[in-house]
Design an enzyme around this catalytic site. Structure first.
Site, PDB file in Angstrom:
ATOM      1  N   GLN A  34     -12.737  -2.863  -2.985  1.00  0.00           N
ATOM      2  CA  GLN A  34     -11.466  -3.573  -2.874  1.00  0.00           C
ATOM      3  C   GLN A  34     -11.441  -4.841  -3.726  1.00  0.00           C
ATOM      4  O   GLN A  34     -10.527  -5.655  -3.582  1.00  0.00           O
ATOM      5  CB  GLN A  34     -11.202  -3.932  -1.405  1.00  0.00           C
ATOM      6  CG  GLN A  34     -11.161  -2.706  -0.493  1.00  0.00           C
ATOM      7  CD  GLN A  34     -10.776  -3.010   0.941  1.00  0.00           C
ATOM      8  OE1 GLN A  34     -10.079  -2.229   1.579  1.00  0.00           O
ATOM      9  NE2 GLN A  34     -11.211  -4.125   1.477  1.00  0.00           N
TER      10      GLN A  34
ATOM     11  N   ASP B 282     -14.140  -4.502  14.977  1.00  0.00           N
ATOM     12  CA  ASP B 282     -15.271  -3.760  15.524  1.00  0.00           C
ATOM     13  C   ASP B 282     -15.390  -3.932  17.038  1.00  0.00           C
ATOM     14  O   ASP B 282     -15.623  -2.970  17.770  1.00  0.00           O
ATOM     15  CB  ASP B 282     -16.579  -4.154  14.831  1.00  0.00           C
ATOM     16  CG  ASP B 282     -16.769  -5.666  14.681  1.00  0.00           C
ATOM     17  OD1 ASP B 282     -16.014  -6.438  15.325  1.00  0.00           O
ATOM     18  OD2 ASP B 282     -17.662  -6.073  13.928  1.00  0.00           O
TER      19      ASP B 282
END
Length: 680
Positions: free
Chosen positions: A242, A410
């Site tokens: 990215q 997460d």
């Protein structure tokens, strides 16, 4: 063949499967050797029940817990024969009761179908012996068995069948080897009998999200392809790039790609943060439908490759589909463990280590056999995605990552999975080395926005309390602490985060590609966000002398901090000292930049935790009044609307984490048809 006798032609119902092998560091790094072997005798710390409830005794014991008991003795790197063998010099004793080579029996007993293991130790050396030990949950060790090479023999293989029954609350197995009249080479394997349908290992798609770390990423890809048995469980390695500095263009990339033997795919897309990168890998794994697991891994880690194989094996033999996480050691102090497991404190909705776990633990100072608390099993709510193995079945059922860029993706996923019946196990013996959180500046820079917004979103989704427990009050407290510390950009970002939470979940995907840019542009208008690497960029410190006769660097008592917390918000209303408008009143080191210290000044040069820069903080009473009012208004609104917001976020959760929603977000880089147009 006698008449009437029936021959059994069916396949065997059980087979033996390797659980873990004895390993040694691949690069023979002396800094990590304490994680693999321990040459010192065990010096176990005191039992808390023997210490008792006396405050003074507890304080003394707390101080002694971190005192070094290691003698500094180590083995010579030349004693490492290969990846799976080590040589013990004649007359010496070496323990394998270490992080990577002890067997975490209590984790296998609690979470898997395994109830007995077999340890096979191969010794090559006359007169050598092996002794097996186990520990209880309170850290006390017990001798289990011992065998010795027969007199006159050059070596032998010794087998120990070991039950997992006595490990309900904790405990490990390990072995010590003593060399006789000559050196001995040691190899060892832990295996077990498993049902035939669990004989073959599951397969993995590894996702590495990278952003302008081509050197780190290329090295990591090379590590994943460095060992044949690890390659055997890899379906694919997806590097979701990215950044603008492409990993493909790094000099080490071709060799790393070759090591993976056709398993590597590089996917290029815009910067969607960790959640966008990992969600892309999760989506690719779900759509391919071939891998048993998706493994999330950061780009800036050094991996112990055998960790992947161990995590897969544990997942394969788990009682139910289970998320298997690794531990994180410090990349800079490589025997130091960041945390042994993390939970969510639901009343505060904050991540933390369990009460009995000591963070930042240095195995080089006090190893496993000398550390009582390490023997108690630690059950967790989630595992960070620096290394985390997720069964594809879990992704199929509960969806992909939240579209939140970074922070709390997460932990929210772990809590969501747990609610659906899928536990997370942070598994000893599986780990990476990573830059520790303590060396980062993520509470003050642009990440403050994502910390605030995403923590509240996660709480709205999962908090069992009607108004989020203590979270709203804690948010007020933290925001005011930043406010009296003249960290106005951080306060503004936290307010912006609240406004976005109140706007609801519908735009989370929409803002994902550009929110970071918006945040960075917004915060740069504030002096405390304008970092300068050159110390001469700031005027010299000048301040009228004070009457203080004590050090201003002393840590104040809790009572003093409470008094300061009550007075400092009022002090911010006073007119600043005239001299502070031209010259900073102090230089404050990052380690000392606590709110109760910064708030004393009308201006100060404050260094950043990463030690690369500093910023000038200047007190502004008018801005303070405006922000204080907005802080109050937004938190009152959040508290009042909590029940309706929680209902809205929970109702939309399946939609915003669905593959279809992520497909739309990835459309600019896939051509809008779900194909892999981002590949090259």
């Amino acid at each position: 063949m006698s008449p009437g006798r029936v021959t059994d032609t069916t396949a065997p119902t059980t087979v033996r499967r390797v659980l873990q092998r004895q390993i040694m560091p691949a690069d023979r790094d002396l800094d990590v050797l304490p994680l693999y072997v321990d040459p010192d005798p065990a010096v176990l710390d005191a039992d808390k029940y023997n210490v008792g409830g006396n405050k003074g005794a507890k304080e003394v014991n707390k101080a002694t817990l971190r005192q070094q008991v290691s003698s500094g003795t180590t083995i010579d790197p030349d004693q490492i024969v290969d990846r799976f063998a080590v040589r013990v010099e004649h007359g010496n004793r070496l323990s394998f009761g270490s992080y990577f080579n002890a067997f975490p029996a209590s984790y296998w007993r609690r979470w898997t179908i395994v109830d007995e293991v077999r340890l096979s130790v191969e010794l090559e050396g006359r007169g050598s012996s092996v002794t097996v030990y186990k520990s209880m949950a309170n850290g006390r060790s017990q001798r289990v068995a011992s065998q010795q090479v027969d007199e006159g023999a050059a070596g032998g293989t010794f087998v120990f069948d070991l039950s997992l029954r006595p490990f309900v609350d904790g405990g490990w197995y390990w072995y010590d080897v003593t060399a006789g009249d000559e050196d001995v080479v040691v190899r060892a394997v832990w295996d077990t009998e498993v049902p035939a349908d669990r004989a073959e290992p599951g397969s993995v798609t590894v996702t590495i999200t990278t952003m302008n770390r081509p050197s780190f990423c290329a090295d990591l890809v090379g590590q994943l392809g460095s060992e044949e048995d690890v390659l055997g469980v890899l379906d694919a390695v997806l590097v979701v790039d990215q950044g603008t500095e492409k990993v493909r263009e790094h000099a080490d990339f071709p060799a790393a790609e070759k090591a993976l033997d056709g398993r590597l795919r590089v996917i290029e897309q815009g910067n969607l943060g960790g959640s966008g990168g990992y969600a892309r890998g999760q989506l690719e794994t779900v759509r391919a439908g071939t891998s048993t697991y998706a493994l999330m891994m950061d780009d800036d880690v050094v991996c112990e490759p055998q960790s992947i194989l161990r995590a897969v094996t544990f997942g394969d033999l788990a009682r139910r589909p289970t998320i298997v996480g690794g531990h994180m050691f410090s990349l800079y102090s490589r025997s130091r463990l960041h945390s042994f497991g993390e939970i969510i404190q639901t009343w505060r909705w904050w991540w933390m280590t369990p009460e009995h776990v000591l963070a930042e633990w240095d195995f080089g100072a006090r190893n496993l056999r000398s550390t009582r608390w390490l023997h108690r099993r630690v059950d967790v709510d989630f595992n960070g995605w620096f290394m985390c193995l997720i069964p594809r079945q879990v992704l199929d059922e509960i969806g992909l990552s939240l579209p939140v860029f970074i922070k709390w993706d997460d932990s929210e996923f772990g809590v969501r999975a747990k609610a659906a019946g899928y536990p997370t196990v942070t598994f000893p013996g599986a780990a990476v080395w990573h830059v520790p959180w303590t060396d980062k500046n993520d509470a003050l820079d642009w990440q403050a926005y994502f910390h605030q917004r995403n923590r509240i979103i996660a709480a709205l989704l999962h908090s069992p309390y009607k108004h989020g427990g203590r979270l709203v009050q804690e948010s007020v407290n933290h925001t005011i602490a930043h406010l009296v510390s003249m960290q106005y950009s951080t306060v503004e970002l936290r307010q912006l985060a609240l406004e976005d939470v109140l706007a609801g979940p519908d735009k989370l995907h929409e803002v994902l590609p550009h929110r970071l840019g918006d945040v960075n542009t917004f915060r740069k208008q504030y002096a405390d966000a304008q970092l300068q690497p050159d110390p001469d960029a700031f005027p010299p410190v000048r301040r009228k002398p004070t009457k203080r006769g004590h050090s201003e660097l002393e840590v104040p008592s809790k009572l003093s901090q409470l008094i300061t917390a009550g007075l400092m918000p009022l002090r911010q209303l006073r007119k600043p000292r005239a001299l502070s408008r031209e010259f900073p009143e102090a230089e404050i080191a990052a380690m000392d930049a606590k709110w109760y210290r910064i708030a004393r000044y009308d201006s100060a040069v404050v260094s950043m935790p990463d030690q690369t820069s500093a910023a000038l903080y200047t007190r502004d009473p008018e801005l303070y009044r405006d922000l204080l009012k907005r802080i109050t208004d937004l938190h009152v609104k959040l508290y009042r609307r909590w029940p309706e917001l929680a209902a809205e976020y929970r109702a939309k959760l399946p939609e915003i984490t669905s593959p279809e929603a992520w497909d739309q977000t990835f459309a600019p880089w896939t051509g809008g048809d779900g194909e892999k147009a981002g590949e090259r």
